[in-house]
Design a protein around this motif. Structure first.
Motif, PDB file in Angstrom:
ATOM      1  N   VAL A  52      40.806 -44.324  27.882  1.00  0.00           N
ATOM      2  CA  VAL A  52      41.859 -43.548  27.188  1.00  0.00           C
ATOM      3  C   VAL A  52      42.503 -43.008  28.334  1.00  0.00           C
ATOM      4  O   VAL A  52      42.090 -42.770  29.617  1.00  0.00           O
ATOM      5  CB  VAL A  52      40.601 -42.465  26.768  1.00  0.00           C
ATOM      6  N   LEU A  68      43.612 -43.630  22.899  1.00  0.00           N
ATOM      7  CA  LEU A  68      42.953 -44.977  22.431  1.00  0.00           C
ATOM      8  C   LEU A  68      43.463 -46.494  23.409  1.00  0.00           C
ATOM      9  O   LEU A  68      43.717 -47.001  21.581  1.00  0.00           O
ATOM     10  CB  LEU A  68      41.238 -45.424  22.396  1.00  0.00           C
ATOM     11  N   VAL A  88      34.778 -44.139  24.343  1.00  0.00           N
ATOM     12  CA  VAL A  88      35.747 -45.567  24.274  1.00  0.00           C
ATOM     13  C   VAL A  88      34.346 -45.997  23.752  1.00  0.00           C
ATOM     14  O   VAL A  88      33.477 -45.755  24.188  1.00  0.00           O
ATOM     15  CB  VAL A  88      35.838 -45.588  25.959  1.00  0.00           C
TER      16      VAL A  88
END
Length: 91
Positions: A52, A68, A88
């Motif tokens: 991120v 992302l 994530v």
């Protein structure tokens, strides 16, 4: 070239954006010690996989975004505003 989908302006070329760093690192408080601030500034991991990141749409709406992005393939999976959350995915 990356195509980053800005939530406000739509998909734009990477040239319109400024990379601002890892969005998962938390800045130490004012009462933190010098070593913690040194580590915040200079000690970084170089992950392989999903990360991120902070990006700013500098040549557009000027908004800060969380992106992302996969650090190997440069695939962009999600983009949210600065107050949004991104997780994530597991490796």
């Amino acid at each position: 070239m990356l195509r980053i989908p800005c939530p406000h302006c739509g998909a734009r070329d990477e040239a319109e954006f400024s990379y601002r760093g890892d969005a998962t690192v938390t800045r130490p408080g004012a009462d933190g010690d010098i070593a913690a601030f040194h580590d915040y500034l200079y000690t970084r991991t170089n992950p392989r996989g999903w990360q991120v990141e902070w990006w700013q749409h500098a040549a557009g709406c000027r908004a800060f975004l969380k992106v992302l992005r996969h650090t190997v393939t440069h695939e962009i999976r999600a983009v949210v505003t600065a107050t949004g959350t991104l997780e994530v995915p597991p490796a």
